[in-house]
Design a protein around this motif. Sequence first.
Motif, PDB file in Angstrom:
ATOM      1  N   PRO A  19       0.835  -1.257  -0.006  1.00  0.00           N
ATOM      2  CA  PRO A  19       0.040   0.030  -0.171  1.00  0.00           C
ATOM      3  C   PRO A  19       0.731   1.369   0.136  1.00  0.00           C
ATOM      4  O   PRO A  19       2.095   1.234   0.303  1.00  0.00           O
ATOM      5  CB  PRO A  19      -0.869  -0.124   1.169  1.00  0.00           C
ATOM      6  CG  PRO A  19      -0.072  -1.150   2.085  1.00  0.00           C
ATOM      7  CD  PRO A  19       0.731  -1.934   1.175  1.00  0.00           C
ATOM      8  N   LYS A  20       0.252   2.206  -0.467  1.00  0.00           N
ATOM      9  CA  LYS A  20       1.087   3.648  -0.612  1.00  0.00           C
ATOM     10  C   LYS A  20       1.262   4.019   0.804  1.00  0.00           C
ATOM     11  O   LYS A  20       0.601   4.041   1.852  1.00  0.00           O
ATOM     12  CB  LYS A  20       0.185   4.724  -1.366  1.00  0.00           C
ATOM     13  CG  LYS A  20       0.571   5.973  -1.440  1.00  0.00           C
ATOM     14  CD  LYS A  20      -0.461   6.896  -2.186  1.00  0.00           C
ATOM     15  CE  LYS A  20      -0.285   8.278  -1.902  1.00  0.00           C
ATOM     16  NZ  LYS A  20      -1.282   9.197  -2.289  1.00  0.00           N
ATOM     17  N   LYS A  21       2.433   4.587   0.929  1.00  0.00           N
ATOM     18  CA  LYS A  21       3.067   5.433   1.999  1.00  0.00           C
ATOM     19  C   LYS A  21       2.241   6.868   2.186  1.00  0.00           C
ATOM     20  O   LYS A  21       2.424   7.484   1.192  1.00  0.00           O
ATOM     21  CB  LYS A  21       4.482   5.516   2.189  1.00  0.00           C
ATOM     22  CG  LYS A  21       5.107   4.204   2.600  1.00  0.00           C
ATOM     23  CD  LYS A  21       6.738   4.319   2.310  1.00  0.00           C
ATOM     24  CE  LYS A  21       7.471   2.938   2.304  1.00  0.00           C
ATOM     25  NZ  LYS A  21       8.849   3.291   2.259  1.00  0.00           N
ATOM     26  N   VAL A  22       1.745   7.040   3.280  1.00  0.00           N
ATOM     27  CA  VAL A  22       0.968   8.344   3.376  1.00  0.00           C
ATOM     28  C   VAL A  22       1.755   9.391   4.219  1.00  0.00           C
ATOM     29  O   VAL A  22       1.760  10.564   3.890  1.00  0.00           O
ATOM     30  CB  VAL A  22      -0.421   8.139   4.050  1.00  0.00           C
ATOM     31  CG1 VAL A  22      -1.305   9.380   4.268  1.00  0.00           C
ATOM     32  CG2 VAL A  22      -1.278   7.327   3.089  1.00  0.00           C
ATOM     33  N   GLN A  23       2.318   8.956   5.186  1.00  0.00           N
ATOM     34  CA  GLN A  23       2.963   9.856   6.158  1.00  0.00           C
ATOM     35  C   GLN A  23       4.079   9.341   7.024  1.00  0.00           C
ATOM     36  O   GLN A  23       4.066   8.087   7.251  1.00  0.00           O
ATOM     37  CB  GLN A  23       1.823  10.328   7.165  1.00  0.00           C
ATOM     38  CG  GLN A  23       2.600  11.376   8.143  1.00  0.00           C
ATOM     39  CD  GLN A  23       1.384  11.868   9.111  1.00  0.00           C
ATOM     40  OE1 GLN A  23       0.168  11.471   8.918  1.00  0.00           O
ATOM     41  NE2 GLN A  23       1.795  12.560  10.222  1.00  0.00           N
ATOM     42  N   ASP A  24       5.330   9.848   7.047  1.00  0.00           N
ATOM     43  CA  ASP A  24       6.208   9.532   7.972  1.00  0.00           C
ATOM     44  C   ASP A  24       5.902   9.780   9.270  1.00  0.00           C
ATOM     45  O   ASP A  24       5.155  10.851   9.425  1.00  0.00           O
ATOM     46  CB  ASP A  24       7.774  10.200   7.601  1.00  0.00           C
ATOM     47  CG  ASP A  24       8.246   9.426   6.275  1.00  0.00           C
ATOM     48  OD1 ASP A  24       8.168   8.435   6.028  1.00  0.00           O
ATOM     49  OD2 ASP A  24       8.869  10.543   5.588  1.00  0.00           O
ATOM     50  N   THR A  71       0.597   3.956   6.244  1.00  0.00           N
ATOM     51  CA  THR A  71      -0.077   3.485   4.946  1.00  0.00           C
ATOM     52  C   THR A  71      -1.596   4.095   4.546  1.00  0.00           C
ATOM     53  O   THR A  71      -2.112   4.189   5.681  1.00  0.00           O
ATOM     54  CB  THR A  71      -0.133   1.944   4.690  1.00  0.00           C
ATOM     55  OG1 THR A  71      -1.124   1.362   5.532  1.00  0.00           O
ATOM     56  CG2 THR A  71       1.212   1.315   4.848  1.00  0.00           C
ATOM     57  N   ALA A  72      -1.699   3.972   3.437  1.00  0.00           N
ATOM     58  CA  ALA A  72      -3.246   4.298   2.979  1.00  0.00           C
ATOM     59  C   ALA A  72      -3.994   3.072   3.477  1.00  0.00           C
ATOM     60  O   ALA A  72      -3.350   1.960   3.866  1.00  0.00           O
ATOM     61  CB  ALA A  72      -3.254   4.459   1.421  1.00  0.00           C
ATOM     62  N   PRO A  73      -5.223   3.426   3.857  1.00  0.00           N
ATOM     63  CA  PRO A  73      -6.140   2.063   4.144  1.00  0.00           C
ATOM     64  C   PRO A  73      -6.041   1.039   3.238  1.00  0.00           C
ATOM     65  O   PRO A  73      -5.977   1.177   2.136  1.00  0.00           O
ATOM     66  CB  PRO A  73      -7.512   2.743   4.340  1.00  0.00           C
ATOM     67  CG  PRO A  73      -7.330   4.276   4.167  1.00  0.00           C
ATOM     68  CD  PRO A  73      -6.040   4.453   3.647  1.00  0.00           C
ATOM     69  N   ILE A  74      -5.956  -0.375   4.055  1.00  0.00           N
ATOM     70  CA  ILE A  74      -5.689  -1.504   3.204  1.00  0.00           C
ATOM     71  C   ILE A  74      -6.968  -2.425   3.990  1.00  0.00           C
ATOM     72  O   ILE A  74      -7.284  -2.249   5.138  1.00  0.00           O
ATOM     73  CB  ILE A  74      -4.398  -2.166   3.598  1.00  0.00           C
ATOM     74  CG1 ILE A  74      -3.987  -2.345   5.113  1.00  0.00           C
ATOM     75  CG2 ILE A  74      -3.348  -1.325   2.857  1.00  0.00           C
ATOM     76  CD1 ILE A  74      -2.684  -3.061   5.131  1.00  0.00           C
ATOM     77  N   LYS A  75      -7.105  -3.407   3.046  1.00  0.00           N
ATOM     78  CA  LYS A  75      -8.229  -4.440   3.472  1.00  0.00           C
ATOM     79  C   LYS A  75      -7.614  -5.512   4.223  1.00  0.00           C
ATOM     80  O   LYS A  75      -6.497  -5.851   4.154  1.00  0.00           O
ATOM     81  CB  LYS A  75      -8.884  -5.046   2.369  1.00  0.00           C
ATOM     82  CG  LYS A  75      -9.855  -4.257   1.574  1.00  0.00           C
ATOM     83  CD  LYS A  75     -10.310  -4.735   0.352  1.00  0.00           C
ATOM     84  CE  LYS A  75     -11.133  -4.017  -0.354  1.00  0.00           C
ATOM     85  NZ  LYS A  75     -11.780  -4.451  -1.798  1.00  0.00           N
ATOM     86  N   VAL A 106       3.487   1.171  10.065  1.00  0.00           N
ATOM     87  CA  VAL A 106       4.699   0.347   9.977  1.00  0.00           C
ATOM     88  C   VAL A 106       6.011   0.702  10.632  1.00  0.00           C
ATOM     89  O   VAL A 106       6.278   1.879  10.529  1.00  0.00           O
ATOM     90  CB  VAL A 106       4.827   0.137   8.337  1.00  0.00           C
ATOM     91  CG1 VAL A 106       5.976  -0.672   7.909  1.00  0.00           C
ATOM     92  CG2 VAL A 106       3.567  -0.234   7.490  1.00  0.00           C
ATOM     93  N   ALA A 107       6.531  -0.078  11.379  1.00  0.00           N
ATOM     94  CA  ALA A 107       7.772   0.184  11.991  1.00  0.00           C
ATOM     95  C   ALA A 107       8.714  -1.055  12.001  1.00  0.00           C
ATOM     96  O   ALA A 107       8.221  -2.169  11.692  1.00  0.00           O
ATOM     97  CB  ALA A 107       7.460   0.505  13.373  1.00  0.00           C
ATOM     98  N   PRO A 108      10.113  -0.593  12.347  1.00  0.00           N
ATOM     99  CA  PRO A 108      10.914  -1.906  12.275  1.00  0.00           C
ATOM    100  C   PRO A 108      10.798  -2.601  13.761  1.00  0.00           C
ATOM    101  O   PRO A 108      11.602  -2.436  14.716  1.00  0.00           O
ATOM    102  CB  PRO A 108      12.417  -1.081  12.044  1.00  0.00           C
ATOM    103  CG  PRO A 108      12.029   0.160  12.625  1.00  0.00           C
ATOM    104  CD  PRO A 108      10.531   0.609  12.399  1.00  0.00           C
TER     105      PRO A 108
END
Length: 115
Positions: free
Chosen positions: A9-14, A31-35, A49-51
């Motif tokens: 999914p597209k990255k929206v914001q850091d 990320t953008a909303p995902i199903k 998303v994080a390490p």
Amino acid sequence: MYNKLKKAPKKVQDVVMQMADAETALKGFITAPIKMKLGSRCFKERVYVAPIVDDMLLGHDILHLLGVFLDMQSDTLILDGERLPVSSSFNDGKPTIARVMRKKRVVVPPYSVVR
């Protein structure tokens, strides 16, 4: 898990996510909303998303939004009457290992404290 997706999914914001110890912060992104599907329930939500070493953590916001009940006695999530097993690492009712993430990896033995 994000890197394993066929179509990420597209990255929206850091973002910088503050850990519970108030000293550690992780750089990540939203990320953008995902199903997604939890048990038989489908929903669409943005993902942080994080390490981290875990594949995925379900946050309070998602659990509250879906109306999930946590049954700690049987290690299950209850969603719309469906019982979903929760993965945990316990042996004879005692944690087998506790992990604390800092600038470097630190493994904290059970029944001990790290400051």
